[in-house]
Motif scaffolding. Sequence first.
Motif, short mmCIF file in Angstrom:
data_model
loop_
_atom_site.label_atom_id
_atom_site.label_comp_id
_atom_site.label_asym_id
_atom_site.label_seq_id
_atom_site.Cartn_x
_atom_site.Cartn_y
_atom_site.Cartn_z
N ALA A 35 -34.31 -87.14 -18.32
CA ALA A 35 -34.79 -87.64 -19.77
C ALA A 35 -33.69 -86.37 -20.64
N ILE A 36 -33.74 -85.13 -20.50
CA ILE A 36 -32.39 -84.70 -20.98
C ILE A 36 -31.08 -84.69 -20.89
N LEU A 37 -30.60 -85.55 -19.24
CA LEU A 37 -29.48 -86.09 -19.68
C LEU A 37 -29.16 -88.10 -20.26
N ILE A 38 -30.33 -87.96 -20.25
CA ILE A 38 -31.01 -89.14 -21.25
C ILE A 38 -30.18 -88.96 -22.93
N LEU A 39 -30.75 -87.63 -23.50
CA LEU A 39 -29.96 -86.55 -24.79
C LEU A 39 -29.11 -86.33 -25.33
N TYR A 40 -28.76 -85.54 -24.35
CA TYR A 40 -26.85 -85.33 -24.25
C TYR A 40 -25.91 -86.71 -23.96
N TRP A 41 -26.87 -87.73 -23.51
CA TRP A 41 -25.63 -88.98 -23.32
C TRP A 41 -25.85 -89.69 -25.32
N LYS A 44 -23.83 -87.82 -27.14
CA LYS A 44 -22.40 -88.21 -27.36
C LYS A 44 -22.42 -89.59 -27.95
N TYR A 45 -22.73 -90.96 -27.08
CA TYR A 45 -22.48 -92.06 -27.27
C TYR A 45 -23.41 -93.06 -28.07
N LEU A 87 -29.16 -89.10 -33.30
CA LEU A 87 -28.20 -87.96 -33.90
C LEU A 87 -27.31 -87.78 -33.60
N LYS A 88 -26.41 -89.08 -32.98
CA LYS A 88 -25.07 -88.62 -33.94
C LYS A 88 -24.25 -88.18 -33.75
N GLY A 89 -23.18 -87.36 -34.08
CA GLY A 89 -22.28 -86.95 -35.27
C GLY A 89 -23.58 -86.28 -36.77
N ALA A 90 -24.88 -86.03 -36.36
CA ALA A 90 -26.11 -85.36 -37.59
C ALA A 90 -26.08 -84.13 -37.44
N TYR A 91 -25.34 -83.19 -36.51
CA TYR A 91 -25.17 -81.85 -36.53
C TYR A 91 -25.04 -81.34 -37.81
N SER A 92 -23.48 -81.59 -38.24
CA SER A 92 -22.51 -81.27 -39.15
C SER A 92 -23.33 -81.68 -40.53
N LYS A 93 -24.15 -82.89 -40.86
CA LYS A 93 -25.13 -83.35 -41.70
C LYS A 93 -26.19 -82.77 -42.26
N LEU A 94 -26.78 -82.18 -40.61
CA LEU A 94 -28.34 -81.76 -40.62
C LEU A 94 -27.92 -80.59 -40.79
N SER A 95 -28.74 -79.03 -41.42
CA SER A 95 -28.92 -77.72 -40.83
C SER A 95 -29.38 -77.67 -39.38
N PRO A 96 -28.52 -77.07 -38.74
CA PRO A 96 -29.33 -76.57 -37.13
C PRO A 96 -30.59 -76.18 -37.11
N PHE A 97 -30.93 -76.24 -37.81
CA PHE A 97 -32.93 -76.29 -38.24
C PHE A 97 -33.27 -77.74 -37.82
N TYR A 98 -32.48 -77.88 -38.69
CA TYR A 98 -33.21 -79.28 -38.40
C TYR A 98 -33.11 -80.21 -37.24
N PHE A 99 -31.74 -80.06 -36.98
CA PHE A 99 -31.47 -80.71 -36.18
C PHE A 99 -32.22 -80.54 -34.92
#
Lengths: 160, 266
Positions: A35-41, A44-45, A87-99
């Motif tokens: 599940a963690i792997l899918i989250l990462y993939w 990213k993709y 969530l792809k590319g959302a880190y720059s749009k959301l605050s770290p807490f919401y991400f």
Amino acid sequence: MKSNRYIISGVAVWLIQLLLADLLAIKTVRPDFLAILILYWAIKYGRLHGTVSGFLIGILIDLSGTASFFGLSPLLYSITGYLSGNLKGAYSKLSPFYFSLAWVGILGLQFFIFCIVQYQDILYIDPRLFWMKWLGTTLYTFCFAGILQVIYPFHRLEPC
Amino acid sequence: MRNLYLAIVKNRDHVIFIFALLFSSYILLNNDNPRMGVIRGKSAEIVAFISSPMTWVKSLLFLEEENHLLREKNVVLSLQVESMLNLQKENDQLQTMLDFKHQTTLLLQPAHVVNKGIQPNLLSIIIDVGTDDNVHPNQPVLTSKGIIGKTIETGKNASIVQLISDVNYRLSVRILPSGATGILRWLGDNQAQIREVQKNVDISIGDKIITSGFSDIYPAGLPVGQVAGVYDERGSFQKILHATLPNDMSAFQYVFVVIENSNEIE
């Protein structure tokens, strides 16, 4: 070349889950590295890769010795892949807490659906026990996801 | 048509997601398909093959400790066999006097647990025996302590066992000495619940639970557990029992499959 890396990392995590996750079991609860792997993939993709990889890994999980509800894992991991793909590319749009809240919520939802199906009887007989089971299953995987966040956080993933 | 194609390409993320959901639901609703059973049997064989080196290493790690425990158990069992032989002699004499013949034979196939599944919770195991060893779907699986599940899919030399902890698992049981029957389902942490037990029977904590023999799968008299609690359900003609199961679901390596049984009562 890229797809080879994709397959090798997938097979490696599947083997870790198949052979080593049992050594980390607390009673009958084990961490879910896939599940963690899918989250990462998916982060990213993106959604498409997240959904497809979630579905294929789900099939692989169910073929690795699932007794009943064959087909539940592809369903769950597809949902996880699709939702976390948003969530792809959302880190720059959301605050770290919401991400962080978003990926925690996605994993929590996956385990909630899993527990609703697998422990539907317990929910009816003893709701408190059901919530404890859900919490136990979810928190154990969160612990490992948290450790990975320290080593290689999601925001360091470069969207492809 | 072209517009439809363009719409699909544009929204391919959503289309693939919906397709994945529909296909997963289709598989989920067709669990009993025999062709699916063949695929699962074959995949169990592959998983058993991949897991075998790890199982071998694990068994080496625990070999000395296991050997010590087995030696201890052997002494205890030898003493029990001695007293049981005397009891059997007495029982035979009494049965002859009553002109009663009761014979139960169980043919057990020992098996090694090669994998405990991949899901985040332990709900199934893979064992290293299959159709080559006369193991087929729907055969009881037990340890020396009691029932732990049944085989559901078999390959040539590997089988998937549905554990008692699976939500779809039910077991028809009898409580001794009262003889009351009920349906057992798992609750968690070696605890189970027995429903459909008649209210007017006298059941105490510590009473033994065995299989009832009503099922086509489980022969009568296999050990299941002990009664841990008795509750009266208000507005119902039934009791609810809580049971303790003797097997630690996370810590067994060897099991037995009951491959043949014959009950003959005259």
